[in-house]
Motif scaffolding. Structure first.
Motif, PDB file in Angstrom:
ATOM      1  N   ARG A   7      -5.597  -3.077  14.395  1.00  0.00           N
ATOM      2  CA  ARG A   7      -5.613  -1.864  15.207  1.00  0.00           C
ATOM      3  C   ARG A   7      -4.293  -1.735  15.979  1.00  0.00           C
ATOM      4  O   ARG A   7      -3.680  -0.678  16.019  1.00  0.00           O
ATOM      5  CB  ARG A   7      -6.798  -1.902  16.166  1.00  0.00           C
ATOM      6  N   ASP A   9      -1.454  -3.081  15.199  1.00  0.00           N
ATOM      7  CA  ASP A   9      -0.367  -2.861  14.252  1.00  0.00           C
ATOM      8  C   ASP A   9      -0.336  -1.401  13.804  1.00  0.00           C
ATOM      9  O   ASP A   9       0.705  -0.752  13.796  1.00  0.00           O
ATOM     10  CB  ASP A   9      -0.589  -3.788  13.058  1.00  0.00           C
ATOM     11  N   LEU A  10      -1.518  -0.887  13.477  1.00  0.00           N
ATOM     12  CA  LEU A  10      -1.605   0.515  13.090  1.00  0.00           C
ATOM     13  C   LEU A  10      -1.168   1.418  14.232  1.00  0.00           C
ATOM     14  O   LEU A  10      -0.517   2.437  14.022  1.00  0.00           O
ATOM     15  CB  LEU A  10      -3.031   0.860  12.661  1.00  0.00           C
ATOM     16  N   GLY A  11      -1.541   1.020  15.453  1.00  0.00           N
ATOM     17  CA  GLY A  11      -1.142   1.818  16.603  1.00  0.00           C
ATOM     18  C   GLY A  11       0.369   1.952  16.690  1.00  0.00           C
ATOM     19  O   GLY A  11       0.898   3.032  16.919  1.00  0.00           O
ATOM     20  N   ASP A  13       2.450   1.641  14.218  1.00  0.00           N
ATOM     21  CA  ASP A  13       2.907   2.457  13.089  1.00  0.00           C
ATOM     22  C   ASP A  13       2.694   3.934  13.362  1.00  0.00           C
ATOM     23  O   ASP A  13       3.540   4.764  13.058  1.00  0.00           O
ATOM     24  CB  ASP A  13       2.159   2.055  11.815  1.00  0.00           C
ATOM     25  N   ILE A  14       1.524   4.227  13.935  1.00  0.00           N
ATOM     26  CA  ILE A  14       1.223   5.631  14.217  1.00  0.00           C
ATOM     27  C   ILE A  14       2.216   6.186  15.228  1.00  0.00           C
ATOM     28  O   ILE A  14       2.678   7.318  15.117  1.00  0.00           O
ATOM     29  CB  ILE A  14      -0.231   5.749  14.730  1.00  0.00           C
ATOM     30  N   ARG A  16       5.230   5.284  15.549  1.00  0.00           N
ATOM     31  CA  ARG A  16       6.480   5.518  14.816  1.00  0.00           C
ATOM     32  C   ARG A  16       6.411   6.864  14.089  1.00  0.00           C
ATOM     33  O   ARG A  16       7.337   7.668  14.148  1.00  0.00           O
ATOM     34  CB  ARG A  16       6.726   4.390  13.808  1.00  0.00           C
ATOM     35  N   ILE A  17       5.277   7.108  13.423  1.00  0.00           N
ATOM     36  CA  ILE A  17       5.132   8.376  12.714  1.00  0.00           C
ATOM     37  C   ILE A  17       5.113   9.529  13.709  1.00  0.00           C
ATOM     38  O   ILE A  17       5.716  10.568  13.483  1.00  0.00           O
ATOM     39  CB  ILE A  17       3.841   8.362  11.865  1.00  0.00           C
ATOM     40  N   PHE A  18       4.437   9.306  14.827  1.00  0.00           N
ATOM     41  CA  PHE A  18       4.363  10.355  15.845  1.00  0.00           C
ATOM     42  C   PHE A  18       5.771  10.734  16.298  1.00  0.00           C
ATOM     43  O   PHE A  18       6.135  11.907  16.331  1.00  0.00           O
ATOM     44  CB  PHE A  18       3.532   9.849  17.025  1.00  0.00           C
ATOM     45  N   LEU A  20       8.555  10.220  14.773  1.00  0.00           N
ATOM     46  CA  LEU A  20       9.268  10.811  13.642  1.00  0.00           C
ATOM     47  C   LEU A  20       8.876  12.273  13.487  1.00  0.00           C
ATOM     48  O   LEU A  20       9.727  13.151  13.362  1.00  0.00           O
ATOM     49  CB  LEU A  20       8.906  10.035  12.379  1.00  0.00           C
ATOM     50  N   ALA A  21       7.557  12.521  13.528  1.00  0.00           N
ATOM     51  CA  ALA A  21       7.082  13.883  13.308  1.00  0.00           C
ATOM     52  C   ALA A  21       7.548  14.801  14.426  1.00  0.00           C
ATOM     53  O   ALA A  21       7.905  15.955  14.207  1.00  0.00           O
ATOM     54  CB  ALA A  21       5.556  13.900  13.226  1.00  0.00           C
TER      55      ALA A  21
ATOM     56  N   ILE B  14      -2.309  12.917  14.842  1.00  0.00           N
ATOM     57  CA  ILE B  14      -2.012  11.497  14.652  1.00  0.00           C
ATOM     58  C   ILE B  14      -3.288  10.683  14.839  1.00  0.00           C
ATOM     59  O   ILE B  14      -3.551   9.732  14.116  1.00  0.00           O
ATOM     60  CB  ILE B  14      -0.918  11.058  15.648  1.00  0.00           C
ATOM     61  N   PHE B  18      -4.828   8.215  12.360  1.00  0.00           N
ATOM     62  CA  PHE B  18      -5.095   6.852  12.817  1.00  0.00           C
ATOM     63  C   PHE B  18      -6.512   6.455  12.452  1.00  0.00           C
ATOM     64  O   PHE B  18      -6.756   5.392  11.881  1.00  0.00           O
ATOM     65  CB  PHE B  18      -4.889   6.779  14.334  1.00  0.00           C
ATOM     66  N   LEU B  22      -7.558   3.634   9.807  1.00  0.00           N
ATOM     67  CA  LEU B  22      -8.310   2.477  10.275  1.00  0.00           C
ATOM     68  C   LEU B  22      -9.629   2.338   9.525  1.00  0.00           C
ATOM     69  O   LEU B  22     -10.049   1.250   9.179  1.00  0.00           O
ATOM     70  CB  LEU B  22      -8.581   2.634  11.772  1.00  0.00           C
ATOM     71  N   GLY B 113       3.934   1.009   8.776  1.00  0.00           N
ATOM     72  CA  GLY B 113       4.325  -0.383   8.764  1.00  0.00           C
ATOM     73  C   GLY B 113       5.742  -0.644   8.305  1.00  0.00           C
ATOM     74  O   GLY B 113       6.573   0.259   8.226  1.00  0.00           O
TER      75      GLY B 113
END
Lengths: 180, 180
Positions: A7, A9-11, A13-14, A16-18, A20-21, B14, B18, B22, B113
Protein backbone atom coordinates in the motif's frame (compact mmCIF):
# COMPACT_ATOMS: atom_id res chain seq x y z
CA UNK A 1 6.40 -7.68 0.98
CA UNK A 2 3.42 -7.12 3.27
CA UNK A 3 0.13 -5.62 2.19
CA UNK A 4 1.05 -2.53 4.19
CA UNK A 5 4.31 -2.25 2.29
CA UNK A 6 2.47 -2.69 -0.99
CA UNK A 7 0.00 0.00 0.00
CA UNK A 8 2.82 2.39 0.90
CA UNK A 9 4.67 1.55 -2.29
CA UNK A 10 1.59 2.04 -4.42
CA UNK A 11 0.93 5.28 -2.60
CA UNK A 12 4.33 6.59 -3.64
CA UNK A 13 3.75 5.46 -7.20
CA UNK A 14 0.36 7.09 -7.31
CA UNK A 15 1.84 10.34 -6.07
CA UNK A 16 4.39 10.15 -8.87
CA UNK A 17 1.60 9.68 -11.41
CA UNK A 18 -0.41 12.42 -9.74
CA UNK A 19 2.46 14.85 -10.02
CA UNK A 20 3.11 13.79 -13.59
CA UNK A 21 -0.53 14.16 -14.56
CA UNK A 22 -0.80 17.51 -12.88
CA UNK A 23 2.39 18.94 -14.25
CA UNK A 24 2.58 17.61 -17.76
CA UNK A 25 -0.06 19.81 -19.43
CA UNK A 26 1.30 22.86 -17.63
CA UNK A 27 5.01 22.32 -18.13
CA UNK A 28 5.27 20.44 -21.35
CA UNK A 29 3.24 22.74 -23.52
CA UNK A 30 5.59 25.53 -22.57
CA UNK A 31 8.60 23.31 -23.15
CA UNK A 32 7.42 22.19 -26.55
CA UNK A 33 9.86 24.27 -28.55
CA UNK A 34 12.79 22.81 -26.65
CA UNK A 35 11.69 19.20 -26.73
CA UNK A 36 10.51 18.52 -30.25
CA UNK A 37 13.49 16.21 -30.74
CA UNK A 38 12.84 14.31 -27.51
CA UNK A 39 10.30 11.93 -29.01
CA UNK A 40 11.81 8.62 -30.12
CA UNK A 41 12.88 8.69 -33.73
CA UNK A 42 10.90 6.33 -35.99
CA UNK A 43 14.19 5.02 -37.36
CA UNK A 44 15.61 3.99 -33.97
CA UNK A 45 15.31 0.30 -34.72
CA UNK A 46 18.67 -1.01 -33.52
CA UNK A 47 18.10 -1.00 -29.78
CA UNK A 48 15.75 -0.08 -26.98
CA UNK A 49 14.45 3.48 -27.01
CA UNK A 50 13.30 4.91 -23.69
CA UNK A 51 11.42 8.19 -23.51
CA UNK A 52 11.25 9.38 -19.94
CA UNK A 53 8.24 10.95 -18.28
CA UNK A 54 8.18 14.72 -18.52
CA UNK A 55 10.12 15.22 -21.73
CA UNK A 56 7.57 14.32 -24.40
CA UNK A 57 5.88 17.26 -26.10
CA UNK A 58 2.20 17.94 -25.45
CA UNK A 59 0.27 19.76 -28.16
CA UNK A 60 -3.21 21.20 -28.42
CA UNK A 61 -5.59 19.05 -30.42
CA UNK A 62 -6.58 20.88 -33.60
CA UNK A 63 -9.93 22.67 -33.48
CA UNK A 64 -10.64 20.96 -36.82
CA UNK A 65 -10.73 17.61 -35.05
CA UNK A 66 -11.73 18.48 -31.47
CA UNK A 67 -14.44 20.56 -29.80
CA UNK A 68 -13.11 22.15 -26.61
CA UNK A 69 -9.67 21.66 -25.12
CA UNK A 70 -7.84 18.41 -25.89
CA UNK A 71 -4.15 17.99 -25.06
CA UNK A 72 -2.31 15.34 -27.06
CA UNK A 73 0.97 13.71 -26.02
CA UNK A 74 2.50 11.18 -28.38
CA UNK A 75 3.86 8.24 -26.39
CA UNK A 76 5.39 6.28 -29.25
CA UNK A 77 5.44 6.59 -33.05
CA UNK A 78 5.28 3.68 -35.48
CA UNK A 79 8.48 1.65 -35.38
CA UNK A 80 8.34 -0.72 -38.38
CA UNK A 81 7.71 -3.58 -38.82
CA UNK A 82 5.26 -2.74 -36.01
CA UNK A 83 2.28 -0.74 -37.26
CA UNK A 84 1.27 0.62 -33.86
CA UNK A 85 1.41 4.16 -32.53
CA UNK A 86 0.10 5.49 -29.24
CA UNK A 87 -0.55 8.66 -27.34
CA UNK A 88 -2.36 10.16 -24.37
CA UNK A 89 -5.23 12.56 -24.91
CA UNK A 90 -6.63 14.65 -22.06
CA UNK A 91 -10.03 16.22 -22.64
CA UNK A 92 -11.31 19.12 -20.52
CA UNK A 93 -14.90 18.76 -19.28
CA UNK A 94 -17.26 18.87 -22.27
CA UNK A 95 -14.45 18.47 -24.82
CA UNK A 96 -14.66 15.68 -27.40
CA UNK A 97 -13.25 14.48 -30.68
CA UNK A 98 -15.04 14.94 -33.98
CA UNK A 99 -16.71 11.89 -35.48
CA UNK A 100 -14.04 9.68 -37.05
CA UNK A 101 -13.07 6.18 -38.13
CA UNK A 102 -9.85 4.17 -38.02
CA UNK A 103 -8.75 2.07 -41.00
CA UNK A 104 -7.58 -0.80 -38.74
CA UNK A 105 -9.34 0.04 -35.46
CA UNK A 106 -8.30 1.61 -32.18
CA UNK A 107 -8.13 0.80 -28.47
CA UNK A 108 -8.65 3.36 -25.70
CA UNK A 109 -7.39 2.74 -22.16
CA UNK A 110 -9.08 5.25 -19.86
CA UNK A 111 -6.44 6.45 -17.39
CA UNK A 112 -8.26 9.24 -15.51
CA UNK A 113 -11.64 10.85 -15.11
CA UNK A 114 -15.01 10.11 -16.63
CA UNK A 115 -15.81 10.26 -20.32
CA UNK A 116 -18.29 9.49 -23.05
CA UNK A 117 -17.95 7.22 -26.07
CA UNK A 118 -20.48 6.67 -28.85
CA UNK A 119 -20.57 4.77 -32.11
CA UNK A 120 -22.93 5.97 -34.83
CA UNK A 121 -26.42 4.61 -34.19
CA UNK A 122 -25.57 3.50 -30.66
CA UNK A 123 -26.11 4.96 -27.21
CA UNK A 124 -23.67 7.27 -25.46
CA UNK A 125 -21.65 5.09 -23.09
CA UNK A 126 -19.96 6.37 -19.94
CA UNK A 127 -16.39 5.28 -19.26
CA UNK A 128 -14.21 5.64 -16.18
CA UNK A 129 -10.53 5.22 -15.35
CA UNK A 130 -9.52 1.59 -15.87
CA UNK A 131 -12.05 0.90 -18.62
CA UNK A 132 -10.87 -0.27 -22.05
CA UNK A 133 -12.73 0.54 -25.27
CA UNK A 134 -12.12 -1.54 -28.41
CA UNK A 135 -13.18 0.23 -31.61
CA UNK A 136 -13.25 -1.96 -34.71
CA UNK A 137 -11.99 -0.81 -38.09
CA UNK A 138 -14.27 1.59 -40.00
CA UNK A 139 -16.73 2.10 -37.11
CA UNK A 140 -17.78 5.77 -37.00
CA UNK A 141 -17.52 7.06 -33.44
CA UNK A 142 -16.39 9.83 -31.10
CA UNK A 143 -14.95 10.04 -27.58
CA UNK A 144 -14.43 12.76 -25.05
CA UNK A 145 -14.87 13.94 -21.49
CA UNK A 146 -18.09 14.00 -19.50
CA UNK A 147 -19.66 17.46 -19.08
CA UNK A 148 -18.48 17.75 -15.48
CA UNK A 149 -15.22 15.79 -15.52
CA UNK A 150 -11.99 15.77 -17.47
CA UNK A 151 -10.98 12.47 -19.05
CA UNK A 152 -7.62 11.09 -20.15
CA UNK A 153 -7.06 8.02 -22.28
CA UNK A 154 -4.20 6.23 -23.90
CA UNK A 155 -5.10 5.73 -27.58
CA UNK A 156 -3.49 2.84 -29.48
CA UNK A 157 -3.96 2.29 -33.19
CA UNK A 158 -2.55 0.38 -36.13
CA UNK A 159 -1.37 2.60 -38.97
CA UNK A 160 -2.20 1.71 -42.57
CA UNK A 161 0.06 3.37 -45.12
CA UNK A 162 0.83 6.10 -42.60
CA UNK A 163 -2.82 6.74 -41.82
CA UNK A 164 -4.45 5.88 -38.51
CA UNK A 165 -7.59 8.03 -38.56
CA UNK A 166 -10.10 9.46 -41.01
CA UNK A 167 -11.73 12.59 -39.60
CA UNK A 168 -15.38 13.46 -40.23
CA UNK A 169 -17.76 16.19 -39.01
CA UNK A 170 -17.77 17.68 -35.48
CA UNK A 171 -19.99 16.25 -32.73
CA UNK A 172 -22.68 18.86 -32.16
CA UNK A 173 -23.76 19.95 -28.69
CA UNK A 174 -27.08 18.18 -29.31
CA UNK A 175 -25.31 14.93 -30.22
CA UNK A 176 -22.93 15.26 -27.27
CA UNK A 177 -25.90 15.67 -24.95
CA UNK A 178 -27.71 12.67 -26.36
CA UNK A 179 -30.24 14.48 -28.55
CA UNK A 180 -31.49 12.90 -31.74
CA UNK B 1 -12.14 24.84 -14.45
CA UNK B 2 -9.60 26.24 -12.01
CA UNK B 3 -6.29 24.62 -11.17
CA UNK B 4 -7.72 23.84 -7.74
CA UNK B 5 -10.66 22.08 -9.36
CA UNK B 6 -8.31 20.16 -11.60
CA UNK B 7 -6.22 19.13 -8.64
CA UNK B 8 -9.31 17.94 -6.76
CA UNK B 9 -10.58 16.15 -9.83
CA UNK B 10 -7.26 14.49 -10.48
CA UNK B 11 -7.12 13.53 -6.83
CA UNK B 12 -10.40 11.67 -7.17
CA UNK B 13 -9.19 9.98 -10.31
CA UNK B 14 -5.93 8.98 -8.72
CA UNK B 15 -7.79 7.48 -5.77
CA UNK B 16 -9.89 5.49 -8.23
CA UNK B 17 -6.74 4.18 -9.90
CA UNK B 18 -5.17 3.59 -6.51
CA UNK B 19 -8.11 1.51 -5.39
CA UNK B 20 -8.14 -0.33 -8.68
CA UNK B 21 -4.43 -1.06 -8.51
CA UNK B 22 -4.64 -2.16 -4.92
CA UNK B 23 -7.67 -4.36 -5.33
CA UNK B 24 -7.20 -5.94 -8.69
CA UNK B 25 -4.45 -8.48 -7.86
CA UNK B 26 -6.23 -9.42 -4.65
CA UNK B 27 -9.79 -9.65 -5.88
CA UNK B 28 -9.50 -10.59 -9.50
CA UNK B 29 -7.30 -13.61 -9.11
CA UNK B 30 -9.89 -15.08 -6.80
CA UNK B 31 -12.68 -14.12 -9.19
CA UNK B 32 -10.91 -15.62 -12.18
CA UNK B 33 -13.16 -18.64 -12.51
CA UNK B 34 -16.24 -16.42 -12.67
CA UNK B 35 -14.87 -13.88 -15.12
CA UNK B 36 -13.11 -15.81 -17.83
CA UNK B 37 -15.82 -14.74 -20.26
CA UNK B 38 -15.58 -11.07 -19.27
CA UNK B 39 -12.71 -10.30 -21.64
CA UNK B 40 -13.85 -8.90 -24.98
CA UNK B 41 -14.32 -11.61 -27.57
CA UNK B 42 -11.89 -11.46 -30.52
CA UNK B 43 -14.85 -11.74 -32.87
CA UNK B 44 -16.69 -8.70 -31.50
CA UNK B 45 -16.06 -6.64 -34.62
CA UNK B 46 -19.48 -5.10 -35.22
CA UNK B 47 -19.49 -2.38 -32.59
CA UNK B 48 -17.65 -0.88 -29.66
CA UNK B 49 -16.59 -3.29 -26.94
CA UNK B 50 -16.06 -1.83 -23.48
CA UNK B 51 -14.44 -3.86 -20.72
CA UNK B 52 -14.89 -2.12 -17.41
CA UNK B 53 -12.29 -1.84 -14.70
CA UNK B 54 -12.42 -4.62 -12.15
CA UNK B 55 -13.88 -7.41 -14.28
CA UNK B 56 -10.89 -8.52 -16.34
CA UNK B 57 -9.16 -11.67 -15.11
CA UNK B 58 -5.67 -11.42 -13.63
CA UNK B 59 -3.48 -14.50 -13.87
CA UNK B 60 -0.10 -15.45 -12.49
CA UNK B 61 2.70 -15.24 -15.03
CA UNK B 62 4.05 -18.73 -15.72
CA UNK B 63 7.22 -19.66 -13.88
CA UNK B 64 8.53 -20.83 -17.26
CA UNK B 65 8.57 -17.22 -18.44
CA UNK B 66 8.94 -15.20 -15.24
CA UNK B 67 11.24 -15.27 -12.20
CA UNK B 68 9.33 -14.17 -9.10
CA UNK B 69 5.74 -12.99 -8.95
CA UNK B 70 4.26 -11.41 -12.08
CA UNK B 71 0.52 -10.75 -12.37
CA UNK B 72 -0.82 -10.48 -15.92
CA UNK B 73 -4.11 -8.81 -16.87
CA UNK B 74 -5.10 -8.84 -20.53
CA UNK B 75 -6.55 -5.47 -21.48
CA UNK B 76 -7.49 -6.26 -25.06
CA UNK B 77 -7.00 -9.20 -27.43
CA UNK B 78 -6.28 -8.92 -31.15
CA UNK B 79 -9.33 -7.64 -33.02
CA UNK B 80 -8.57 -8.14 -36.74
CA UNK B 81 -7.72 -6.41 -39.00
CA UNK B 82 -5.77 -4.83 -36.12
CA UNK B 83 -2.76 -6.92 -35.09
CA UNK B 84 -2.36 -5.37 -31.64
CA UNK B 85 -2.95 -6.88 -28.22
CA UNK B 86 -2.22 -5.36 -24.84
CA UNK B 87 -2.06 -6.16 -21.16
CA UNK B 88 -0.84 -4.94 -17.80
CA UNK B 89 1.92 -6.81 -16.00
CA UNK B 90 2.73 -6.14 -12.34
CA UNK B 91 6.08 -7.42 -11.10
CA UNK B 92 6.83 -7.83 -7.39
CA UNK B 93 10.20 -6.46 -6.25
CA UNK B 94 12.99 -8.52 -7.86
CA UNK B 95 10.63 -10.25 -10.31
CA UNK B 96 11.40 -10.15 -14.04
CA UNK B 97 10.59 -11.76 -17.34
CA UNK B 98 12.81 -14.33 -18.99
CA UNK B 99 14.89 -13.19 -21.94
CA UNK B 100 12.64 -12.94 -25.01
CA UNK B 101 12.06 -11.35 -28.39
CA UNK B 102 9.00 -10.09 -30.25
CA UNK B 103 8.50 -10.83 -33.94
CA UNK B 104 7.18 -7.30 -34.62
CA UNK B 105 8.36 -5.43 -31.54
CA UNK B 106 6.74 -4.21 -28.33
CA UNK B 107 6.07 -1.02 -26.40
CA UNK B 108 6.00 -0.77 -22.61
CA UNK B 109 4.25 2.11 -20.83
CA UNK B 110 5.41 2.12 -17.20
CA UNK B 111 2.36 2.90 -15.07
CA UNK B 112 3.69 2.41 -11.53
CA UNK B 113 6.87 1.81 -9.59
CA UNK B 114 10.47 1.45 -10.64
CA UNK B 115 11.81 -1.23 -12.94
CA UNK B 116 14.71 -2.50 -14.96
CA UNK B 117 14.98 -3.12 -18.70
CA UNK B 118 17.93 -4.56 -20.58
CA UNK B 119 18.65 -5.57 -24.15
CA UNK B 120 21.30 -8.19 -24.80
CA UNK B 121 24.72 -6.57 -24.81
CA UNK B 122 23.43 -3.32 -23.33
CA UNK B 123 23.34 -1.83 -19.84
CA UNK B 124 20.52 -2.34 -17.37
CA UNK B 125 18.32 0.75 -17.63
CA UNK B 126 16.09 2.01 -14.81
CA UNK B 127 12.54 3.01 -15.68
CA UNK B 128 9.90 4.83 -13.65
CA UNK B 129 6.16 5.47 -13.94
CA UNK B 130 5.47 7.54 -17.05
CA UNK B 131 8.44 6.23 -19.04
CA UNK B 132 7.87 4.51 -22.38
CA UNK B 133 10.14 1.76 -23.73
CA UNK B 134 10.15 0.91 -27.44
CA UNK B 135 11.57 -2.54 -28.19
CA UNK B 136 12.24 -3.23 -31.86
CA UNK B 137 11.45 -6.54 -33.53
CA UNK B 138 13.82 -9.42 -32.77
CA UNK B 139 15.78 -7.55 -30.06
CA UNK B 140 16.57 -9.94 -27.20
CA UNK B 141 15.69 -8.30 -23.88
CA UNK B 142 14.03 -8.62 -20.48
CA UNK B 143 12.07 -6.34 -18.15
CA UNK B 144 10.99 -6.44 -14.56
CA UNK B 145 10.81 -4.68 -11.20
CA UNK B 146 13.68 -3.09 -9.33
CA UNK B 147 14.96 -5.10 -6.34
CA UNK B 148 13.23 -2.79 -3.86
CA UNK B 149 10.14 -1.69 -5.79
CA UNK B 150 7.27 -3.27 -7.61
CA UNK B 151 6.71 -2.17 -11.21
CA UNK B 152 3.65 -2.23 -13.46
CA UNK B 153 3.62 -1.65 -17.18
CA UNK B 154 1.15 -1.76 -20.01
CA UNK B 155 2.64 -3.99 -22.74
CA UNK B 156 1.51 -3.46 -26.34
CA UNK B 157 2.59 -5.71 -29.19
CA UNK B 158 1.76 -6.58 -32.78
CA UNK B 159 0.87 -10.23 -33.30
CA UNK B 160 2.29 -12.13 -36.27
CA UNK B 161 0.33 -15.26 -37.16
CA UNK B 162 -0.97 -15.40 -33.60
CA UNK B 163 2.47 -15.06 -32.06
CA UNK B 164 3.63 -11.98 -30.16
CA UNK B 165 6.61 -13.29 -28.19
CA UNK B 166 9.37 -15.88 -28.45
CA UNK B 167 10.55 -16.94 -25.00
CA UNK B 168 14.18 -17.74 -24.24
CA UNK B 169 16.20 -18.62 -21.10
CA UNK B 170 15.57 -17.11 -17.62
CA UNK B 171 17.42 -14.01 -16.44
CA UNK B 172 19.83 -15.24 -13.78
CA UNK B 173 20.30 -13.44 -10.47
CA UNK B 174 23.78 -12.45 -11.66
CA UNK B 175 22.37 -10.96 -14.87
CA UNK B 176 19.56 -9.22 -12.98
CA UNK B 177 22.11 -7.64 -10.66
CA UNK B 178 24.31 -6.44 -13.51
CA UNK B 179 26.98 -9.12 -13.33
CA UNK B 180 28.79 -10.17 -16.47
Amino acid sequence: MTETDQRADLGKDIMRIFNLALLSPLLLTGALAQTTTAAPAPTATLGLTISHAGVRPVVDGSSKFFTGSAKVEQLFPVNAPSRVSGGIVTFAPGARSAWHTHPLGQVLIITAGTGRVQMEGGPIQVVHAGDVVIIPAHVKHWHGAAPDSSMSHIAIQDNLDGDAVDWLEPVTDQQYNGGK
